[in-house]
Design a protein around this motif. Sequence first.
Motif, PDB file in Angstrom:
ATOM      1  N   HIS A 150       0.831  -1.198   0.000  1.00 44.30           N
ATOM      2  CA  HIS A 150       0.000   0.000   0.000  1.00 44.30           C
ATOM      3  C   HIS A 150       0.871   1.255   0.000  1.00 44.30           C
ATOM      4  CE1 HIS A 150      -3.819  -2.005   0.293  1.00 44.30           C
ATOM      5  NE2 HIS A 150      -3.392  -2.746   1.302  1.00 44.30           N
ATOM      6  N   THR A 174      -0.795  -0.120  -4.343  1.00 41.04           N
ATOM      7  CA  THR A 174      -1.899   0.829  -4.369  1.00 41.04           C
ATOM      8  C   THR A 174      -1.354   2.245  -4.234  1.00 41.04           C
ATOM      9  OG1 THR A 174      -2.342   0.894  -1.976  1.00 41.04           O
ATOM     10  CG2 THR A 174      -3.407  -0.862  -3.257  1.00 41.04           C
ATOM     11  N   PHE A 200      -9.840  -1.885  -4.869  1.00 43.72           N
ATOM     12  CA  PHE A 200      -8.549  -2.571  -4.882  1.00 43.72           C
ATOM     13  C   PHE A 200      -8.669  -4.071  -4.635  1.00 43.72           C
ATOM     14  CE2 PHE A 200      -8.185  -2.236  -0.193  1.00 43.72           C
ATOM     15  CZ  PHE A 200      -7.463  -3.387   0.118  1.00 43.72           C
TER      16      PHE A 200
END
Length: 332
Positions: A150, A174, A200
């Motif tokens: 992330h 992400t 996601f």
Amino acid sequence: MNTITSGIVRIEQPGKPEVLRYEQTEIEQPGEGEVLIGQKAIGVNFLDVFFRNGTFPMPAYPALIGLEAAGIVEQIGNGVKEFAVGDRVAYYGSNGAYAEKKILHAKEIFKLPDDISFEQAASIMIKGMTAHMLLKQSHELKAGEVVLIHAMTGGVGTLLSEWARSIGATVIGTVGSAAKKDLALKRGFEHVVDLSAENFDERVRQITDDKGIDVFYDSIGVATFQKSLELLKPGGSAVLYGWASGMPKINTGFIEQRKIHFVQAVLNNYPAYQDKSGKALPEIFSLVRNGVFQLEKPLIYPLSNANQAHADLEGRKTTGSIILVPAVGKDV
């Protein structure tokens, strides 16, 4: 005794970025075993935000913050044998780095390799050790594993993504905007999910043919943690090392049922970070030299604008590393 004037950033109480106040103060000459450093580049980390906003309370206020910097030894106190005036040095894990000049005990600093610049050092020390803790200790990443990272264009996320790719893992990352997705794609990452426009967990299931991931590294927290858990293969690893969106509730029942290895990684507890001699850094610096870490020029803010640096960092307006300098334009 003669005093020295230094610009510093101080907080009177925890709060939003505007509590960071730049001011001039007087400091004493270095004492026994101490050195005075003229700081050239000061690292900004999300850890600093936690100290500023009260997530990690300071022992007393007013307080200084900041944990890493690099510069030049300007004076040495009695008994200092291993350093001389003019030495290029750096340090991490010592509070109060948001300052133009800093007095530290000689045991808290180390000599900077000639081929590592001040700005590289301030950009890479804490973030590099965080990546080392995550990839080598929290879950030792192996070639062929599928990893979800992330905030992959952030300071730590950038290093994590590049290092994971060099190991031979399949990297899914992400980001928080279309611009950051474009940046990650330009860096050569194939699987990038824009959290502002894409679901996601659905995208990760598509990328993995619904086979799941082996590990995820999460610095966002409540907004991403539970969904990431559900993407893990049974026996996979969940590594939480930050909570920019808030601390998530940990579903221990789900973790136990799926035999997930859960780690809440805390840099301050990492032995390599506790050792301030710099012994943990040669591998990190080597990754810079070998081009694994493609260090782009960091965002540079004047020390006097530390509040703006924090606002931009928290607002997710930045990518890569942020450093403060006593005055923009000075050699770093």
